[in-house]
Design an enzyme around this catalytic site. Structure first.
Site, short mmCIF file in Angstrom:
data_model
loop_
_atom_site.label_atom_id
_atom_site.label_comp_id
_atom_site.label_asym_id
_atom_site.label_seq_id
_atom_site.Cartn_x
_atom_site.Cartn_y
_atom_site.Cartn_z
N CYS A 37 0.89 -1.32 -0.09
CA CYS A 37 -0.05 0.03 -0.07
C CYS A 37 0.88 1.23 -0.13
O CYS A 37 0.08 2.36 -0.32
CB CYS A 37 -0.99 -0.04 1.27
SG CYS A 37 -2.20 -1.27 0.94
N HIS A 79 -3.37 7.47 1.81
CA HIS A 79 -3.90 6.11 1.50
C HIS A 79 -5.36 5.77 2.33
O HIS A 79 -5.34 5.79 3.26
CB HIS A 79 -2.77 4.85 2.01
CG HIS A 79 -3.24 3.37 2.08
ND1 HIS A 79 -3.53 3.04 0.44
CD2 HIS A 79 -3.36 2.44 2.50
CE1 HIS A 79 -3.90 1.72 0.89
NE2 HIS A 79 -3.87 1.26 2.10
N ASN A 127 -9.85 -0.07 -0.19
CA ASN A 127 -8.40 -0.14 -0.05
C ASN A 127 -8.03 -0.76 -1.42
O ASN A 127 -8.00 -1.74 -1.68
CB ASN A 127 -8.20 -0.82 1.06
CG ASN A 127 -6.61 -0.74 1.09
OD1 ASN A 127 -5.87 -0.42 0.34
ND2 ASN A 127 -5.85 -1.29 2.44
N1 ACO Z 1 -18.39 -8.12 9.63
C1 ACO Z 1 -18.97 -8.25 10.74
N2 ACO Z 1 -18.31 -8.61 11.91
C2 ACO Z 1 -16.88 -8.69 11.40
C3 ACO Z 1 -16.31 -8.46 10.20
C4 ACO Z 1 -17.32 -8.42 9.32
N3 ACO Z 1 -16.79 -7.80 7.90
N4 ACO Z 1 -14.98 -8.41 10.24
C5 ACO Z 1 -14.67 -9.00 11.45
N5 ACO Z 1 -15.70 -8.85 12.22
C6 ACO Z 1 -15.74 -9.14 13.80
C7 ACO Z 1 -15.02 -9.98 14.25
O1 ACO Z 1 -14.92 -11.43 13.98
C8 ACO Z 1 -15.00 -9.66 15.72
O2 ACO Z 1 -16.07 -10.56 16.39
P1 ACO Z 1 -15.78 -11.11 17.83
O3 ACO Z 1 -15.89 -9.69 18.75
O4 ACO Z 1 -16.94 -12.12 18.00
O5 ACO Z 1 -14.58 -12.00 17.70
C9 ACO Z 1 -15.48 -8.17 15.74
O6 ACO Z 1 -15.80 -8.01 14.54
C10 ACO Z 1 -14.23 -7.10 16.05
O7 ACO Z 1 -13.43 -7.47 15.20
P2 ACO Z 1 -11.90 -6.52 15.19
O8 ACO Z 1 -10.94 -6.98 14.36
O9 ACO Z 1 -11.59 -6.42 16.51
O10 ACO Z 1 -12.66 -5.31 14.53
P3 ACO Z 1 -12.15 -3.71 14.24
O11 ACO Z 1 -12.88 -2.62 14.89
O12 ACO Z 1 -10.64 -3.59 14.80
O13 ACO Z 1 -12.24 -3.61 12.74
C11 ACO Z 1 -10.73 -3.56 10.71
C12 ACO Z 1 -11.47 -4.52 11.79
C13 ACO Z 1 -11.85 -2.89 10.15
C14 ACO Z 1 -10.05 -4.71 9.86
C15 ACO Z 1 -9.60 -2.75 11.39
O14 ACO Z 1 -9.12 -3.53 12.27
C16 ACO Z 1 -8.92 -2.14 10.40
O15 ACO Z 1 -9.14 -1.35 9.67
N6 ACO Z 1 -7.63 -2.38 10.43
C17 ACO Z 1 -6.52 -1.78 9.59
C18 ACO Z 1 -6.59 -2.50 8.26
C19 ACO Z 1 -5.60 -1.44 7.60
O16 ACO Z 1 -5.46 -0.26 7.62
N7 ACO Z 1 -4.78 -2.43 6.76
C20 ACO Z 1 -3.60 -1.51 6.17
C21 ACO Z 1 -3.34 -1.38 4.84
S1 ACO Z 1 -3.80 -2.69 4.06
C22 ACO Z 1 -2.32 -3.33 2.83
O17 ACO Z 1 -1.28 -2.77 3.01
C23 ACO Z 1 -2.41 -4.32 2.14
#
Ligand code: ACO
Length: 324
Positions: A114, A251, A281
């Site tokens: 990214c 990004h 993304n």
């Molecule tokens: N729909 C519904 N529920 C979901 C989903 C979904 N799509 N995905 C995860 N959940 C659930 C999980 O299973 C978890 O359930 P549980 O509590 O029963 O275990 C709950 O939601 C919370 O999950 P978290 O992972 O803690 O959720 P979070 O608020 O952290 O959001 C996310 C997840 C959106 C992925 C976030 O962590 C994020 O954006 N992270 C950064 C991503 C990023 O910026 N990547 C960098 C660039 S990518 C690259 O370089 C290729």
């Protein structure tokens, strides 16, 4: 007098097919409400079956060249930032050169996930400002849909496909912050954090393409802290205060990260360009696609000071300050 590397034209390409959150709710257990609340994403694009990343890159490049008043015949350097190349080799940049009909020159791919577009701009600056290129195409192009594990709801809802491109050319400057062109960079990589975000395949290990794996919460935490540090370092390198920046072009990973970084830097949210709602993304394509959207709607204007920042697999991250 110094030679600066000026960004002259920008272009973007998004595949026709729109995939909404509701569409994904039919594939994995998720909901439009969850995705929008946690990420700000409403929809993303998906590359067609007959298309390749080079096809998207060529469309974005053609638009950037036209807006720069150049043709493929002028291009002497092509850098494609991508983590989803057409083939293991040749480089997608070489395929783009052929499809564009550009003459023999320099062409290669750059892999910083990214952060690829910011890294690629810095590499192009090395060629252009040293007089080794007079018309460079810097392209970010990705088909992230091809890396998804469609059973993993924590990742498959986050990514989209597309391409963005800019033309970079030499521009005389005075060596001051009023100069047009790329003014400062900060690039970083911490390979110890590989396990937080990676693809579990490759030619020399599994022999397969693999799927994207991410520890989302930890990536999120690193993103806000690391990006803010790189933004401040790039601004210092350029010799401008962060407060002087007209537009932040981050990004587009997650709206909460965009706002978190802005908050940490004391930047008002209305200076932040955001396309994550409709593009999701798109990895290395996301910054030029966001820039393209804001140039097209008239927000970004010539003469303004822009700051691009990114973070991705590696972990890599970085920022760039430029005057348009
Ligand atoms: N729909 C519904 N529920 C979901 C989903 C979904 N799509 N995905 C995860 N959940 C659930 C999980 O299973 C978890 O359930 P549980 O509590 O029963 O275990 C709950 O939601 C919370 O999950 P978290 O992972 O803690 O959720 P979070 O608020 O952290 O959001 C996310 C997840 C959106 C992925 C976030 O962590 C994020 O954006 N992270 C950064 C991503 C990023 O910026 N990547 C960098 C660039 S990518 C690259 O370089 C290729």
């Amino acid at each position: 007098m110094v030679t600066r590397s000026a960004v002259r034209g920008v272009g973007g390409y998004l595949p026709e097919r729109i995939v909404t959150n509701a569409d994904l709710a039919e594939v994995v257990e998720t909901s439009d409400a969850w995705i929008q609340e946690r990420t700000g994403i409403r929809e993303r694009r998906r590359m067609g079956e007959g298309q390749a990343v080079s096809d998207m890159a060529v469309e974005a490049a053609k638009q950037a060249l036209e807006r720069a008043g150049r043709t493929a015949a002028d291009v002497d350097l092509i850098i494609v930032a991508t983590t989803t190349p057409d083939l293991t080799f040749p480089a997608t940049a070489a395929i783009v050169q052929r499809k564009l009909g550009a003459p023999i020159g320099i062409a290669f791919d750059l892999q910083a996930v990214c952060s690829g577009f910011v890294y690629a701009l810095s590499v192009a600056d090395g060629f252009v400002a040293r007089g080794l290129s007079r018309c460079a195409l810097v392209i970010g192009a990705e088909a992230m849909s091809r890396l998804m594990d469609w059973t993993d709801r924590g990742t498959c809802v986050l990514f989209g496909d597309g391409a963005g491109a800019v033309v970079v050319e030499p521009e005389p400057g005075q060596g001051t912050t009023d100069d047009v062109g790329l003014l400062g960079f900060a690039l970083r990589c911490d390979g110890n954090k590989q396990d937080l975000l990676y693809v579990d395949g490759g030619p020399s290990t599994t022999g397969a393409v693999g799927h994207l794996r991410m520890v989302g919460q930890q990536v999120f935490r690193h993103a806000v802290v690391n990006i803010a540090e790189a933004v401040e370092a790039a601004a210092a390198n350029a010799g401008v205060p962060v407060a002087a920046v007209d537009w932040f072009i981050p990004h587009q990973a997650n709206l909460r990260i965009l706002h978190g970084v802005a908050h940490r830097l004391g930047v008002s949210e209305d200076k932040v360009i955001s396309t994550v709602a409709t593009h999701a993304n798109t990895s290395a394509a996301s910054i030029p696609l966001a820039m393209n959207a804001a140039v097209e709607d008239g927000r970004i204007k010539p003469g303004q000071l822009l700051l691009m920042e990114a973070m991705g697999g590696g972990l890599t991250w970085g920022a760039c300050v430029l005057r348009l």
